[in-house]
Structures are given as structure tokens and as C-alpha cells.
Design an enzyme around this catalytic site. Sequence first.
Site, short mmCIF file in Angstrom:
data_model
loop_
_atom_site.label_atom_id
_atom_site.label_comp_id
_atom_site.label_asym_id
_atom_site.label_seq_id
_atom_site.Cartn_x
_atom_site.Cartn_y
_atom_site.Cartn_z
N HIS A 1 0.86 -1.19 0.00
CA HIS A 1 0.00 0.00 0.00
C HIS A 1 0.90 1.24 0.00
CE1 HIS A 1 -2.09 3.21 2.46
NE2 HIS A 1 -2.98 3.01 1.51
N HIS B 1 1.63 11.05 -2.15
CA HIS B 1 0.40 10.86 -1.39
C HIS B 1 -0.34 12.19 -1.42
CE1 HIS B 1 -1.59 8.85 2.35
NE2 HIS B 1 -2.33 8.84 1.27
#
Length: 577
Positions: free
Chosen positions: A117, A163
Site C-alpha cells: 500500500h 500521497h
Amino acid sequence: MYNYRICYCFRLRYRPASNEPSDGLKEVYKKYAGADGAMGLEQLQRFMSEVQGEADAVAAAQTVMERSKEFRLLKRKGISLDAFFHYLSSNENSPLLPGLHQDMTAPLSHYFIFTGHNSYLTGNQLTSDCSDQPIRKALIRGVRGIELDVWPSSNHDDINVLHGRTLTTPVKLIDCIKTIREYAFASSPYPLIITLEDHLNTTLRAKLTSMMNEIFGDLLYVPNTEHIETFPSPEDLKMKILVSTKPPTEYLEEPKMPRDKDTEAQGGAEDEAWGEEILHQKPEVFEHKQSEHYQDEEDHDDIVERTHEAADYRHLISIPARKKIGGLTDTLKTDTNQVGRLSLSEQVFEKATIHHGNEIIRFTKNNLLRIYPRGARFASSNYNPMHGWMYGAQMVAFNMQGYARSLWVMQGMFRANGGYGYVKKPDFLLDTEEDHIFDPKAELPVKKILKVKVFMGDGWRFDYSKTHFDRYSPPDFYTRVGIAGVPADSRMERTNAIEDNWTPMWDKEFEFKLRVPELAVLRIEVHEYDMSEKDDFAGQICLPVWELQRGIRAIRLCDRKGDLLPSVRLLMQFDFA
């Protein structure tokens, strides 16, 4: 002798660490050795058959004899206790079945897949750097699922990986792709899946498509048809890279700014992921600028050109991410004409299993289900992977850059099947007949009893300084042994602490009753007891129970990150009833 300074003029002296086996191991040797005190070939064959469970005990015994001769430990009438102990402690005496041995010709959806992830993050989810190095490390460790969040650069002319809506520093997509190309099959020849969280406009999607085609070349898997009814097998997809993301719903439609991670599978406040959880960090300005950029006027020729660009991007996607349609009941309905991937956040999945457990297992027979950590895990922590596996979720996505017990269990699962990143799901998770669907919460009968005996440990004296664990004395080691599995199977036990000894000898036995041994992972941890402070970590390993070999085995321990310690190991015995 070990000398420890207590003060300027006073020292304590302790006995040196023992190089001998424990009393329990001596008893085993005595049982099979001859009257002359040596273990001949015939006695060694009997030991290999009765204790070690070797199918070809003759060949196994002969190998030990030859290795003992190489190390000059072979007596005229057989191997000595030292030679026996040397064999048991060797790396060749592995606890797990060797190499690849599972059937790799079933559809991709029939396997658990080692999945990462936010694979590009070096640390926490909010402020750490993005880099291609965590991707490289994950691939070397055997990870088969890499996630990339792709965003426009500040000038909207290039593609970054970061991110989004956090303070993480970006890395260029091309650097990540080049690293993936170099290390994709460093540890496994089986397919690598890249899941894209796509925040690009059509022009940048075309650039991404061109970049992947140019760098990956023939490694990129492109299906012959847009609608795949059944996934190919890992064997069919050897040395191939697959791309998974949400296809453009319409070729001319520009993407709206996503509300959250994997929006196709989310809805409602409990599903929110990173973007909306930190709106107080002024993302409104960023979103406004993006929307202005997206709404630029274009003439007809530009639209035609972009239609082809979007079509090429769609062609790149070999595993389409599914949209959420209404409630989970509708979303989990299987489409017989096309398979795909569904992503659910950790907390949404947990709620879904309460009322939709059967539907999830049916769905995961033919489709891929990816679970990812909830948004509040800012420190890149993880969740219990067993909850996903026992409902058939193939891609239980983890943050690989940290360390904790849940990540150790994840690493333990994928030590199975040679460590190639694909583990065949148990047959009961593929049986979708109404009366046969597996219920992990049901009261299940005991299938197997795993018997574990912890004999001794050694190696810390070589890998650590003498004051690493305790400044004034040798360490007081104890071992924790237990099971991670379905709730009824999960428990931990421990030995006593052996005081002031670098080579602790426990000779302690445990029994674990297993209802679902096919999903059980054996947890082993060693700690150093500290009366005044928190106990010190001294090593860990997790091993898939269904792959354990019978007998007395050398168990090499790892550090917190899962890397093998050079010398530290335990001698343990496994048996099944």
C-alpha cells in the site's frame, strides 16, 4: 568467562555460553545412537524417518553423513553428538517445504497475493519522502502488488507519484517505472500487479501510457479482449506486468477531483480516505486550480486526438477496478461476463463482513478484492491481515516500510510456496455452494493439533555486543510461541526466562488445537526479560503452519523489519496429531 563491570572496582563473572545441545536434544541423540555412543547410518535413517518425517530417509541420512565428513565430524562408526548437533543447527535443516510446490495454473483470483500500500512512501503517511527505493525493497522482498498514486506536476506537464493532499515530497513517475522494470522479477517470476490511483487528465494519461509502453515493452500484459471472463493463471502470466485502475467511464470525460482513495468502492463518512480527512490543510486552493485547468476550452481536433489517447490508456488496463453500484450487495454481485478488482478500506471491509460474508467469498472466487489500511493510520501502521484472508481477499495491502506484529504475520504467510508472492487459497474459500460457504465465525471442529517443542537458542552472542541487552549481566531470554489465524485458533504461550545465559535452553512443549490449519501462521518471538523496563526484542519469525516440516528444525530469526539475523536461531520440534 563473561565479565561485567558493576562499578570502578567491582566486576561480576559469569560462565561462558555453552556450545552443547540442551538436555532434550541429548535425549533424542541417546535414543537413536548405538551402544558405542555413535549414530550409524542405519540409526540415522531411522531418526530421519521417525522424527524428521523424511520421505527418502536413506538419501537424507547419507547427505548428513557426507556433510559431517566434510566438517571432520564423522567418527568411524557414525556421527557424534557434535555432528548431530551441527546438522540440526544448519541452514539446510529448514522448517518449511522447499521451493515452489503449489499448482500455479489456476485463475489469478485463486491466490493470495503479496500486496503493498502506498508503495513509494519512505515513512509516515503525511510528511515522509516519496521515493522509488521502497518499491525496490518491496520487490526484492517478493511483493507482487505495487501501488502508485499518480498526480500532475506543479506545471501540469509531467507526472509525479505522491500521497495527494499531504506534505509528502513527490518522486517522478518515470523513476518509479524504471525501478519497477529493473527489479520486477528479482525475487519472483510471477506477475506483478501495479494498481494506479489516477488523478491525471487525459493528456497526462496518454503520457503515462506511452511511458509504460516504452519502458516495460513486452513485459506489459495487454489482454486480447476488453472484457475478461476469467483471469489467466500466474503460470500464464509469468514475467508479465499488469496494470489495474478504474477505466475512464467515457473517452471524452475529464476526471473530477477524487473524493477519496479508490472512490469506486467507497461512499459515506466512514469510507473517507486521505483526501477529505485533511481538508483543513487548504486543499481548496489546489482543487480550484485543478478544476480551472481541466475546464480549458478545446477545439474539435483536440477532442478527436484525446479520444484516441483515452482509448490507448484504456487498452493499458488489464485488471479494471470496479465501481461501487448502490449498496455492497449490488457491488458484490458477480458479473459472469467480466472479472475485475474491487477496493475497500479496512473499516468498510470489517463492516461488510458482518452482513455480507457469504457474498464476499462468492465475489473473491472469480474477482480480486483489495483491502487497504484505514485513513487514520498516519504512522503507516497496519491491521490484522487474517481478517481479509479468511474471507478470500487476495490483495490485503500493507504498508511495507514499518514493522509490527501484523507485518510479521504478512511476511510469514508469504514465506509459503517458496516465497514467490503467490499462495494458493484453501479449497474451502473456493466452494461457493450455499450450504458449503466457509464461515470463520462458526464453531468449527478441531482438524489438527500442532505440537511444538522449544529446545534452545543461540547466536545472540555473535550478533550483539555483550551489553546490548543488559549492561551488568548476560541476557534473560524467553520465547513466545503462538498462532495467528481464525479467532478460535489464535493464542500465544511463552517459556520461562532463562537467567544470565547467552545460550538459553528451555526444552518446553506446547500444543495448539487448530480448527483452520490452512490459514494458521505460527508466531515465534524471543524477548529479553527486564525487571525494571520494557522487555527487549531479540528476534522473531512467522511461519505458515501448513508448510511446516515435521521434526527438529533450525529456525532462523529476523529483526523487526523482517530481515534475517546473521547467526540467531532456535532449535524447535514440530509434529502433528
